[in-house]
Design a protein around this motif. Structure first.
Motif, PDB file in Angstrom:
ATOM      1  N   GLU A  19       0.838  -1.209   0.000  1.00 17.96           N
ATOM      2  CA  GLU A  19       0.000   0.000   0.000  1.00 17.96           C
ATOM      3  C   GLU A  19       0.875   1.262   0.000  1.00 17.96           C
ATOM      4  N   VAL A  23       1.522   4.485  -2.712  1.00 19.01           N
ATOM      5  CA  VAL A  23       1.463   5.927  -2.378  1.00 19.01           C
ATOM      6  C   VAL A  23       2.729   6.647  -2.851  1.00 19.01           C
ATOM      7  N   PRO A  57       8.398  10.331   1.320  1.00 21.27           N
ATOM      8  CA  PRO A  57       7.352  11.102   0.639  1.00 21.27           C
ATOM      9  C   PRO A  57       7.916  12.402   0.064  1.00 21.27           C
ATOM     10  N   ALA A  61       0.627  15.743   1.028  1.00 19.88           N
ATOM     11  CA  ALA A  61      -0.434  14.760   0.769  1.00 19.88           C
ATOM     12  C   ALA A  61       0.110  13.340   0.918  1.00 19.88           C
ATOM     13  N   GLU A  62       1.322  13.101   0.444  1.00 21.91           N
ATOM     14  CA  GLU A  62       1.910  11.760   0.595  1.00 21.91           C
ATOM     15  C   GLU A  62       2.183  11.442   2.068  1.00 21.91           C
ATOM     16  N   ALA A  64       0.463  12.563   4.563  1.00 23.83           N
ATOM     17  CA  ALA A  64      -0.850  12.275   5.160  1.00 23.83           C
ATOM     18  C   ALA A  64      -1.304  10.862   4.795  1.00 23.83           C
ATOM     19  N   ALA A  65      -1.043  10.453   3.555  1.00 19.36           N
ATOM     20  CA  ALA A  65      -1.465   9.108   3.121  1.00 19.36           C
ATOM     21  C   ALA A  65      -0.680   8.031   3.876  1.00 19.36           C
ATOM     22  N   SER A  68      -1.973   7.866   7.457  1.00 20.34           N
ATOM     23  CA  SER A  68      -3.285   7.236   7.530  1.00 20.34           C
ATOM     24  C   SER A  68      -3.154   5.712   7.397  1.00 20.34           C
ATOM     25  N   ALA A  69      -2.304   5.260   6.464  1.00 19.97           N
ATOM     26  CA  ALA A  69      -2.123   3.804   6.301  1.00 19.97           C
ATOM     27  C   ALA A  69      -1.520   3.202   7.573  1.00 19.97           C
ATOM     28  N   GLY A 184      -3.942  12.418  11.798  1.00 21.75           N
ATOM     29  CA  GLY A 184      -4.118  12.327  10.341  1.00 21.75           C
ATOM     30  C   GLY A 184      -4.544  13.659   9.739  1.00 21.75           C
TER      31      GLY A 184
END
Ligand SMILES: Cc1cc2nc3c(=O)[nH]c(=O)nc-3n(C[C@H](O)[C@H](O)[C@H](O)COP(=O)(O)OP(=O)(O)OC[C@H]3O[C@@H](n4cnc5c(N)ncnc54)[C@H](O)[C@@H]3O)c2cc1C
Length: 464
Positions: A19, A23, A57, A61-62, A64-65, A68-69, A184
């Motif tokens: 995952e 990203v 990252p 945005a990366e 944050a992704a 979150s994962a 997050g």
């Protein structure tokens, strides 16, 4: 050679790395142990962790992704800038995934009206300084790790450095931050309004939080007017007491004073042995003060007058050109590297009330010898801030007897166990020497509000 403090590496939930690769793009998820090794050992070599992957990252945005994962899978992150930190806070000692922020390297234009700039977390300090200089401004924070240390790392540690006496620490330069919190959520407050009393000041809270509340992704930094004319001098003294008194007197008399750095004869000897530099004076002095004055016009006469009014100066060397100035600075700045050649040091960066600094420095070697007769003690620091770096070599990485005794002595004098490097993992056992139970409970409440799942730097700052 002594063994370093090492970390463990638990297994990862199935599917998480796939995952994250999705990203970040495959090239930015590193798993080869030869490649990840430099991310798992700290700068001093005292702390060695382990990780299944380094994540790199390139945008908020990366970040944050990724966060979150990791929250969903219950996997912790170790946040890392340039890994120049000196308290083990940026290496994965609990097997965390490493979140390297160096690719967040966007540096905006300098606003000529306000004298401000927005920098991504991965921008090296030296790049902020150079960009400010090119635009006719200066950045008030400077330190020997400037070529690598990142904006995000300096904000997370509230880095101090060489110019605190004139411009303050990193927090004093910080007008806004963007961050992905442990919840997050992304918070972004980068307008740079100098007056902005609209509630809690999140930049101040995140500054010095050592990555325990979230990931700083960008900062709005205040610049200062340039002071291009500089003069550097090295002064020799009969002891630390007169050197500290001289730093205070120079500060009072010389508005252009920008640095007042302290070291002693042993440290100078070591630096000379490691760097091959010649002696600054024909005779040795017990203590040295390196001073720099900077102004719009040449401050040499002002500095000479101020030095002339000091009592108890043994010898003075004034740098008349930038080559000599760099040579004089090297005596002070090479201390950290020179000490590292003796093996992984215990680094105890502390502040004392100025009136107690000399007595403390006198007593420390005896206190260290009492618990570890085999150890060597190296002392240098920022004289005007009461900040001394107590470095101890010759003790094992996880032998904490020396740390215990020195930090207890600091507390006896009413000092701080961390002046500018932070608590990290190295000092969290002793946070209670400086912070009351009520304060630590408040810290924990803030941590659980902003990082409820403990994803960000779980082993850092707060005691177990
Ligand atoms: C030779 C030398 C001289 C030094 N001189 C000084 C000095 O004079 N004054 C001083 O204060 N320090 C000094 N340091 C220490 C160090 O350079 C600073 O602490 C610096 O701020 C660390 O920046 P970094 O990018 O390397 O951060 P790292 O070492 O990578 O990380 C430091 C801490 O910040 C956290 N962190 C890093 N990036 C982020 C981010 N984007 N968001 C949230 N958390 C993050 C990490 O998890 C870790 O807890 C020196 C170090 C060396 C090697």
């Amino acid at each position: 050679m002594t063994k370093a403090v090492t970390g463990t590496q638990p297994g990862l939930p199935a599917g998480l790395l796939a995952e994250l690769r999705e990203v970040l793009g495959a090239p930015h998820l590193l798993t080869d142990p030869e490649v990840t090794a430099s991310f798992t050992t700290d700068w001093t070599g005292r702390f060695v962790g382990a990780t299944a992957a380094v994540l790199r990252p390139s945008s908020t945005a990366e970040v944050a992704a990724v966060l979150s994962a990791c929250r969903r899978h219950g996997v912790a992150l170790c946040l890392q800038g340039a890994n120049t930190g000196l308290v083990g806070g940026g290496v994965p000692l609990q097997g965390e995934l490493v979140l390297s922020l160096r690719r967040l390297a966007t540096l905006g234009p300098v606003d000529p009206l306000s004298g401000q700039v927005t920098a991504g977390a991965g921008v090296p300090l030296a790049d902020v300084q150079a960009t400010a200089r090119a635009a006719g401004w200066a950045y008030g924070v400077d330190m020997a790790s400037r070529q690598s240390a990142t904006v995000g790392g300096t904000v997370a540690t509230n880095a101090g450095g060489l110019r605190v006496l004139r411009y303050g620490d990193t927090r004093a330069q910080l007008l806004g931050v963007e961050a992905v919190l442990g919840t997050g959520q992304t918070v972004s407050h980068l307008a740079g309004l100098v007056k902005d009393n609209t509630g809690y000041h999140l930049p101040s809270l995140l500054c010095g939080s050592e990555g325990t509340l979230g990931v700083v992704t960008a900062a709005r930094l205040r610049l200062v007017p340039p002071a291009p004319e500089r003069v550097v001098a090295l002064l020799g003294f009969g002891g630390v007491g007169p050197a500290v008194a001289a730093a205070g007197a120079l500060r009072r008399r010389l508005g252009s004073l920008e640095a007042a750095e302290l070291f002693v004869a042993d440290g100078l000897d070591l630096v000379r042995r490691v760097t091959g530099a010649g002696p600054p004076f024909a005779r040795t002095h017990p203590a040295y003060l390196l001073v720099e004055a900077a102004a719009a016009s040449d401050p040499t006469d002002d500095l000479a007058q101020a030095i002339g009014s000091l009592e108890a100066v043994g010898d003075v060397a004034v740098a008349v050109d930038s080559v000599r100035a760099a040579e004089l600075w090297r005596y002070r700045e090479a201390h950290t590297e020179a000490i590292n050649t003796l093996g992984a040091p215990h680094k105890l960066d502390v502040t004392l009330p100025l009136g107690s600094l000399a007595e403390f420095m006198d007593r420390v070697p005896g206190v260290v010898a009492a618990v570890a007769p085999e150890a060597r003690c190296w002392l240098f620091g920022h004289a005007a801030d009461g900040n001394v770096h107590v470095n101890v070599t010759g003790v094992g990485p996880d032998d904490e007897r020396v740390d215990e005794s020195v930090l207890a002595l600091v507390a006896d004098y009413g000092g701080s166990i961390s002046a500018e490097h932070g608590i990290g993992v190295a000092k969290r056992r002793w946070l209670g020497l400086n912070r009351s139970e009520a304060e630590i409970a408040t810290f924990r409440a803030i941590k659980s509000a902003l990082d409820p799942d403990g994803v960000c730097n779980p082993g850092v700052l707060l005691p177990n």
